[in-house]
Design a protein around this motif. Structure first.
Motif, PDB file in Angstrom:
ATOM      1  N   THR A   1       0.833  -1.207   0.000  1.00 33.48           N
ATOM      2  CA  THR A   1       0.000   0.000   0.000  1.00 33.48           C
ATOM      3  C   THR A   1       0.864   1.252   0.000  1.00 33.48           C
ATOM      4  O   THR A   1       0.531   2.255  -0.649  1.00 33.48           O
ATOM      5  CB  THR A   1      -0.937   0.003   1.226  1.00 33.48           C
ATOM      6  OG1 THR A   1      -1.713  -1.202   1.232  1.00 33.48           O
ATOM      7  CG2 THR A   1      -1.881   1.193   1.193  1.00 33.48           C
TER       8      THR A   1
ATOM      9  N   VAL B   1       0.468   4.185  -2.716  1.00 29.57           N
ATOM     10  CA  VAL B   1       0.237   5.587  -2.345  1.00 29.57           C
ATOM     11  C   VAL B   1       1.384   6.462  -2.856  1.00 29.57           C
ATOM     12  O   VAL B   1       1.176   7.592  -3.291  1.00 29.57           O
ATOM     13  CB  VAL B   1       0.080   5.723  -0.812  1.00 29.57           C
ATOM     14  CG1 VAL B   1       0.002   7.192  -0.399  1.00 29.57           C
ATOM     15  CG2 VAL B   1      -1.168   4.983  -0.339  1.00 29.57           C
TER      16      VAL B   1
ATOM     17  N   TYR C   1     -10.004  -1.862   6.547  1.00 26.93           N
ATOM     18  CA  TYR C   1      -9.608  -0.469   6.257  1.00 26.93           C
ATOM     19  C   TYR C   1      -8.569  -0.423   5.133  1.00 26.93           C
ATOM     20  O   TYR C   1      -8.604   0.469   4.272  1.00 26.93           O
ATOM     21  CB  TYR C   1      -9.066   0.210   7.520  1.00 26.93           C
ATOM     22  CG  TYR C   1     -10.115   0.463   8.576  1.00 26.93           C
ATOM     23  CD1 TYR C   1     -11.361   0.956   8.236  1.00 26.93           C
ATOM     24  CD2 TYR C   1      -9.849   0.207   9.926  1.00 26.93           C
ATOM     25  CE1 TYR C   1     -12.332   1.192   9.202  1.00 26.93           C
ATOM     26  CE2 TYR C   1     -10.808   0.433  10.903  1.00 26.93           C
ATOM     27  CZ  TYR C   1     -12.052   0.926  10.535  1.00 26.93           C
ATOM     28  OH  TYR C   1     -13.007   1.156  11.497  1.00 26.93           O
TER      29      TYR C   1
ATOM     30  N   ILE D   1      -8.823   1.463   1.497  1.00 27.57           N
ATOM     31  CA  ILE D   1      -7.818   2.293   0.811  1.00 27.57           C
ATOM     32  C   ILE D   1      -7.655   1.792  -0.620  1.00 27.57           C
ATOM     33  O   ILE D   1      -7.622   2.574  -1.579  1.00 27.57           O
ATOM     34  CB  ILE D   1      -6.470   2.236   1.559  1.00 27.57           C
ATOM     35  CG1 ILE D   1      -6.578   2.919   2.922  1.00 27.57           C
ATOM     36  CG2 ILE D   1      -5.369   2.914   0.730  1.00 27.57           C
ATOM     37  CD1 ILE D   1      -5.335   2.801   3.781  1.00 27.57           C
ATOM     38  N   ASN D   2      -7.559   0.466  -0.747  1.00 26.59           N
ATOM     39  CA  ASN D   2      -7.394  -0.142  -2.067  1.00 26.59           C
ATOM     40  C   ASN D   2      -8.565   0.208  -2.996  1.00 26.59           C
ATOM     41  O   ASN D   2      -8.377   0.590  -4.148  1.00 26.59           O
ATOM     42  CB  ASN D   2      -7.295  -1.664  -1.895  1.00 26.59           C
ATOM     43  CG  ASN D   2      -6.556  -2.337  -3.032  1.00 26.59           C
ATOM     44  OD1 ASN D   2      -5.469  -1.917  -3.395  1.00 26.59           O
ATOM     45  ND2 ASN D   2      -7.143  -3.380  -3.591  1.00 26.59           N
TER      46      ASN D   2
ATOM     47  N   THR E   1     -10.683   2.704  -2.675  1.00 24.84           N
ATOM     48  CA  THR E   1     -10.714   4.154  -2.938  1.00 24.84           C
ATOM     49  C   THR E   1      -9.809   4.510  -4.111  1.00 24.84           C
ATOM     50  O   THR E   1     -10.193   5.254  -5.021  1.00 24.84           O
ATOM     51  CB  THR E   1     -10.272   4.934  -1.688  1.00 24.84           C
ATOM     52  OG1 THR E   1     -11.200   4.662  -0.619  1.00 24.84           O
ATOM     53  CG2 THR E   1     -10.239   6.435  -1.943  1.00 24.84           C
TER      54      THR E   1
ATOM     55  N   GLN F   1      -8.991  10.916   2.220  1.00 20.19           N
ATOM     56  CA  GLN F   1      -9.667   9.668   2.599  1.00 20.19           C
ATOM     57  C   GLN F   1      -8.663   8.597   2.997  1.00 20.19           C
ATOM     58  O   GLN F   1      -8.868   7.858   3.966  1.00 20.19           O
ATOM     59  CB  GLN F   1     -10.523   9.179   1.434  1.00 20.19           C
ATOM     60  CG  GLN F   1     -11.822   9.958   1.241  1.00 20.19           C
ATOM     61  CD  GLN F   1     -12.685   9.341   0.164  1.00 20.19           C
ATOM     62  OE1 GLN F   1     -12.828   8.119   0.090  1.00 20.19           O
ATOM     63  NE2 GLN F   1     -13.261  10.182  -0.679  1.00 20.19           N
ATOM     64  N   ILE F   2      -7.568   8.504   2.258  1.00 20.92           N
ATOM     65  CA  ILE F   2      -6.525   7.520   2.596  1.00 20.92           C
ATOM     66  C   ILE F   2      -5.960   7.819   3.973  1.00 20.92           C
ATOM     67  O   ILE F   2      -5.761   6.913   4.798  1.00 20.92           O
ATOM     68  CB  ILE F   2      -5.414   7.522   1.524  1.00 20.92           C
ATOM     69  CG1 ILE F   2      -5.967   7.015   0.189  1.00 20.92           C
ATOM     70  CG2 ILE F   2      -4.224   6.654   1.967  1.00 20.92           C
ATOM     71  CD1 ILE F   2      -5.014   7.179  -0.984  1.00 20.92           C
ATOM     72  N   ASN F   3      -5.708   9.096   4.261  1.00 23.11           N
ATOM     73  CA  ASN F   3      -5.193   9.499   5.568  1.00 23.11           C
ATOM     74  C   ASN F   3      -6.170   9.108   6.674  1.00 23.11           C
ATOM     75  O   ASN F   3      -5.767   8.657   7.756  1.00 23.11           O
ATOM     76  CB  ASN F   3      -4.931  11.000   5.593  1.00 23.11           C
ATOM     77  CG  ASN F   3      -4.259  11.448   6.886  1.00 23.11           C
ATOM     78  OD1 ASN F   3      -3.255  10.861   7.302  1.00 23.11           O
ATOM     79  ND2 ASN F   3      -4.827  12.454   7.516  1.00 23.11           N
TER      80      ASN F   3
ATOM     81  N   PHE G   1      -8.349   6.604   6.645  1.00 21.86           N
ATOM     82  CA  PHE G   1      -8.298   5.150   6.844  1.00 21.86           C
ATOM     83  C   PHE G   1      -7.042   4.730   7.612  1.00 21.86           C
ATOM     84  O   PHE G   1      -7.091   3.810   8.436  1.00 21.86           O
ATOM     85  CB  PHE G   1      -8.360   4.428   5.496  1.00 21.86           C
ATOM     86  CG  PHE G   1      -9.725   4.436   4.863  1.00 21.86           C
ATOM     87  CD1 PHE G   1     -10.836   4.000   5.566  1.00 21.86           C
ATOM     88  CD2 PHE G   1      -9.900   4.898   3.565  1.00 21.86           C
ATOM     89  CE1 PHE G   1     -12.101   4.002   4.987  1.00 21.86           C
ATOM     90  CE2 PHE G   1     -11.155   4.910   2.970  1.00 21.86           C
ATOM     91  CZ  PHE G   1     -12.265   4.459   3.682  1.00 21.86           C
ATOM     92  N   ILE G   2      -5.921   5.401   7.349  1.00 25.00           N
ATOM     93  CA  ILE G   2      -4.688   5.094   8.094  1.00 25.00           C
ATOM     94  C   ILE G   2      -4.881   5.400   9.578  1.00 25.00           C
ATOM     95  O   ILE G   2      -4.457   4.644  10.453  1.00 25.00           O
ATOM     96  CB  ILE G   2      -3.488   5.883   7.522  1.00 25.00           C
ATOM     97  CG1 ILE G   2      -3.162   5.380   6.112  1.00 25.00           C
ATOM     98  CG2 ILE G   2      -2.265   5.736   8.421  1.00 25.00           C
ATOM     99  CD1 ILE G   2      -2.129   6.212   5.386  1.00 25.00           C
TER     100      ILE G   2
END
Length: 585
Positions: A385, A389, A459, A463-464, A466, A567-569, A571-572
């Motif tokens: 991931t 990213v 989660y 991310i994947n 998204t 959005q990725i942030n 989920f992290i």
């Protein structure tokens, strides 16, 4: 917990008639010394052996449940000091009463990179010492109180409301069954004391090589050196075996127990295979050192006590302590030698073909090791991931063709899509593996941990998804534009993307050593990055309101790209908060 309670009840209900039956067989076979029935003796022996082995497994399971995740917590904090590693290995094996379980767990930890090879060798030596505690306990003459222990353990297991009391009850019940099984075997074998054939067989074990082979084969079959030693002590308690015959059997047990490590290392990494080989080398060389002076060793051990069962237990303990003292100084040399003959194999990474590295179903019965395997596989997904990213922003900044970060033959976007598919495949397998773990007997903490890991996997999957859904759409919008971002807008995107990469690197570092501080820092930085994203969003709208032509032209692309990164942030952060729940529990 319901599953474990039902299992405990079923076990107790099943064992009660078994206890009565074996008691009758033992009584009938021991009361008629002149006309004993071989059929009754065989049934009594197997019944007693069954209770002994089941009691040992129950005792071990109870201790594992009582210890919870403390075993893994201790191993996580293990330093490279091999003396501390020996102490840790001995302590953990004393807790769970199984050197085989320690070894299986150790292989999974090396396989996932949590421990290195030299550390693992120290733990192996310590586990051999820790396994001698069972023999010392068994050597106590408490068989007359076995039924009392069974009664107390059954009551605690069936009627206690607290999990901790149930687990302790499971341990007591296991001890009771273990000692009662010993009593049944001992009583059953009393008529055999006068049988010439039986005495010849047992006397033959005084031949070191025959005794070692017999002990090794039997231990390999039942996969428990502690059980073999306990049975030898039972034979000694009934007067059926001498110290000189018992020592070769327990030496052979130390070789036979290596089969578990070899099986655990068959499909593991190179380092994990080395652990299994190290375990075999230590035990085999130790036995070879002692086997040529067994009579002298027996004379020395005989000075410790007049009780033969205790002498055998002491011989087991002294052998493992002396072997460890002899091997500790040579651990680095032995590790270098094993690595020289079993070097790392260079493997070219193929990002097109997903590879599952840690999800070993053979260790599902060891939840601590299985959970660690799942975490190790999740760590690999986090690494993938991170590379996904890291590739997200550059296609929107430059029009130049870019190659993949790992495979120059592929372009950047093709490599990114391959990783997205690989992540999807791995996440599906991790989820299935975690479900299988949840079907095992878990402590309440382990159940929460599995649930948290399932959430973390979901989660990562989000991310994947998204990226998969939004990236293609954004690429299409980029190709339809004639202009790029404004200098200020481009700088904001690059800065925010760099912050996001730091977050996912912190997540990767958490899984490398399960560092709670990294998860805490993700949460702390996440709030700042949210504020930063809002600030950049306002700055962008000011440029659009000021009619900056490039900002107006790229407005939709700019907003949607920043929204994807945001959005990725998020989920992290959710993953980090989930991991902190595990640590707090």
């Amino acid at each position: 917990m319901i599953k474990r309670s039902n299992k405990s009840i079923n076990s107790i209900l099943f064992l009660l008639p078994m206890v009565l039956a074996t008691s009758l067989f033992a009584s009938s076979s021991s009361n008629d010394a002149e006309g004993f029935s071989f059929i009754l003796i065989i049934i009594g022996l197997f019944g007693g052996l069954g209770m002994f082995l089941y009691g040992m497994e129950m005792m071990s399971d109870g201790m594992k449940m009582t210890a919870g995740n403390s075993m893994r917590a201790i191993l996580k904090k293990l330093t490279s000091n091999r003396f501390i590693a020996v102490f840790v290995g001995a302590f953990i094996t004393m807790i769970i009463q199984s050197s085989s379980a320690t070894t299986v767990m150790l292989v999974s930890f090396v396989n996932s990179g949590l421990l290195n090879f030299v550390q693992a060798l120290g733990v192996i030596l310590g586990s051999n010492i820790g396994s001698t505690v069972t023999a010392q306990i068994v050597a106590f003459k408490v068989t007359d109180y076995a039924l009392l222990l069974i009664a107390v353990g059954s009551i605690m297991t069936l009627f206690s409301k607290k999990d901790s009391a149930k687990h302790i009850g499971f341990v007591i019940l296991g001890f009771g069954l273990l000692f009662y099984g010993m009593k049944v075997m001992s009583d059953t074998m009393k008529p055999l004391r006068t049988d010439p054939t039986f005495n010849i067989i047992l006397t033959s074990f005084e031949n070191p090589f025959l005794g070692i082979i017999a002990g090794a084969v039997f231990t390999a079959l039942i996969q428990s050196s502690s059980a073999t030693t306990g049975i030898v002590i039972t034979l000694a308690s009934s007067g059926s075996i001498t110290l000189e015959a018992g020592i070769p059997l327990i030496l052979g047990a130390n070789i036979g127990t290596c089969i578990t490590a070899l099986l655990a290392g068959l499909k593991a990494t190179r380092d994990a295979k080395r652990v299994a080989i190290g375990h075999v080398l230590f035990n085999v060389i130790g036995v070879l050192v002692f086997c040529f002076w067994i009579p002298t060793f027996a004379d020395l051990v005989a000075q410790t006590t007049d009780n033969v069962p205790r002498q055998i237990a002491n011989a087991h303990t002294i052998f493992n302590i002396v072997s460890t003292i002899l091997f500790i100084p040579f651990a680095p040399f032995i590790s270098r030698t094993i690595i020289r003959y079993f070097p790392d194999k260079e493997k070219l990474r193929n990002i097109e073909k997903p590879a599952i590295l840690n999800l070993d179903e053979k260790v599902l019965s060891y939840p601590t090791a299985a959970i660690n395997n799942a975490q190790a596989e999740i760590s690999g997904v986090v690494g993938l991931t991170e590379r996904v990213v890291g590739s997200l922003v550059s296609p929107f900044i430059t029009d130049k063709d870019q190659s993949d970060v790992e495979n120059p033959e592929l372009n950047l976007i093709t490599g990114l899509h391959q990783r997205l598919e690989k992540i999807k495949y791995l996440n599906e397998n991790i989820s299935n593996y975690l479900i299988k773990i949840s079907q095992q007997d878990l402590t309440s903490h382990q159940s929460r941990e599995v649930f948290a890991l399932v959430s973390a996997t979901n989660y990562l999957n989000s991310i994947n998804d998204t990226v998969k859904v939004k990236f293609e759409n954004l690429i299409g919008k980029k190709e339809s534009l004639d202009e790029g971002f404004s200098d200020a807008g481009q700088e904001e995107i690059l800065v925010y993307h760099a912050k996001l990469l730091k977050q996912i690197k912190r997540l990767n570092k958490y899984f490398a050593k399960y560092d709670r501080a990294k998860a805490t820092k993700i949460m702390k930085k996440g709030k700042k990055y949210k504020d930063l994203e809002e600030k950049y969003r306002l700055e962008h709208f000011k440029r659009v309101s000021g009619n900056v032509s490039v900002s107006v032209a790229t407005h939709q692309l700019h907003v949607e790209l920043m929204d994807m990164l945001k959005q990725i942030n998020t989920f992290i952060e959710l993953i980090a908060s989930t991991l902190l729940v595990i640590e707090e529990a």
